[in-house]
Design a protein around this motif. Structure first.
Motif, short mmCIF file in Angstrom:
data_model
loop_
_atom_site.label_atom_id
_atom_site.label_comp_id
_atom_site.label_asym_id
_atom_site.label_seq_id
_atom_site.Cartn_x
_atom_site.Cartn_y
_atom_site.Cartn_z
N HIS A 133 -18.98 11.91 -5.66
CA HIS A 133 -17.56 11.85 -6.02
C HIS A 133 -17.05 13.20 -6.51
CE1 HIS A 133 -17.01 7.61 -5.24
NE2 HIS A 133 -18.09 7.34 -5.94
N GLU A 134 -17.89 13.93 -7.23
CA GLU A 134 -17.50 15.27 -7.67
C GLU A 134 -17.28 16.19 -6.47
OE1 GLU A 134 -19.15 19.05 -10.36
OE2 GLU A 134 -20.36 17.23 -10.20
N LEU A 135 -18.18 16.12 -5.49
CA LEU A 135 -18.04 16.96 -4.29
C LEU A 135 -16.79 16.58 -3.51
CD1 LEU A 135 -19.08 19.12 -2.38
CD2 LEU A 135 -20.58 17.39 -1.33
N LEU A 136 -16.51 15.30 -3.40
CA LEU A 136 -15.30 14.88 -2.69
C LEU A 136 -14.05 15.41 -3.39
CD1 LEU A 136 -16.17 11.18 -1.75
CD2 LEU A 136 -16.09 13.17 -0.22
N ASP A 137 -14.02 15.34 -4.72
CA ASP A 137 -12.86 15.84 -5.46
C ASP A 137 -12.71 17.34 -5.29
OD1 ASP A 137 -10.67 15.45 -7.43
OD2 ASP A 137 -11.94 16.77 -8.64
N LEU A 138 -13.82 18.07 -5.35
CA LEU A 138 -13.76 19.52 -5.15
C LEU A 138 -13.28 19.86 -3.74
CD1 LEU A 138 -17.09 20.48 -6.93
CD2 LEU A 138 -14.81 21.21 -7.64
N THR A 139 -13.74 19.10 -2.76
CA THR A 139 -13.31 19.33 -1.38
C THR A 139 -11.81 19.12 -1.25
OG1 THR A 139 -15.47 18.62 -0.53
CG2 THR A 139 -13.63 18.58 1.01
N ARG A 140 -11.30 18.05 -1.85
CA ARG A 140 -9.86 17.80 -1.83
C ARG A 140 -9.10 18.98 -2.42
NH1 ARG A 140 -6.53 16.80 -5.60
NH2 ARG A 140 -8.19 16.37 -7.14
#
Length: 197
Positions: free
Chosen positions: A131-138
């Protein structure tokens, strides 16, 4: 990753034997290679063979399969999270975006384990990292769009979906394709198509 230190009767930590430390490192490295090649359902026997150790060594280090898969996935996600932070630190949003996009695309193409259900195989810690990686990607995608460097007609989820394109490899219409060269070509074309101007 540090090997566990067994406690003595007095409660002080005994030094871990150097061969045990080497075996632990070999098991983890072998598990990463095996998961990359075969996915998250890879067997302990395959990991042991890849590491050049007995299967008992793998079981002693990681008695529960989920423990080993969590460590492997956490290792991979940590690298990608670091890349995402570097991308956000770039002054030029396009440079940051292309760094992260390339990292995600190449890691996905080279690692069958990333196509599995990370939450299911990795447990809560891996789910949090995902979830952290997805948020950073966004954030990386939206920053590049705000700076006018990345097409605005795509959502960050669309962009993430495109990172899986270089993973297509093997044989098309009977023609054997070189995966390494194919990844580079597809990645170059994708980035050209995503960039504005």
């Amino acid at each position: 990753m540090n090997a566990e230190r067994p406690a003595t009767p007095q409660g002080t930590a005994m030094p871990v034997r150097s061969d045990a430390q080497r075996n632990a490192a070999r098991v983890l490295a072998a598990a990463r290679r095996a998961v990359a090649a075969n996915g998250l359902d890879v067997s302990y026997h395959e990991i042991a063979r890849e590491a050049g150790v007995g299967v008992g060594t793998v079981y002693r280090r990681y008695p529960e399969r989920d423990q080993l898969m969590a460590v492997v996935l956490s290792d991979i996600l940590t690298e990608l999270i670091d890349t995402a932070h570097q991308a956000l630190d770039c002054d030029d949003a396009w440079d940051g975006f292309s760094t992260l996009f390339s990292g995600l695309a190449l890691r996905t193409a080279q690692n069958a384990g990333l196509s599995g259900s990370l939450d299911q195989h990795g447990g809560p810690a891996v789910a949090q990292q995902r979830h952290e990686l997805l948020d950073l990607t966004r954030r990386v995608v939206e920053r590049a769009q705000v700076q006018g460097r990345l097409r605005r007609d795509l959502t960050w989820q669309d962009v993430l979906r495109l990172t899986g394109a270089p993973a297509v490899q093997g044989c098309v219409l009977g023609l054997e394709l070189d995966p390494a060269n194919g990844h580079h070509v597809v990645l170059t074309v994708l980035l050209d198509g995503l960039r504005t101007g």
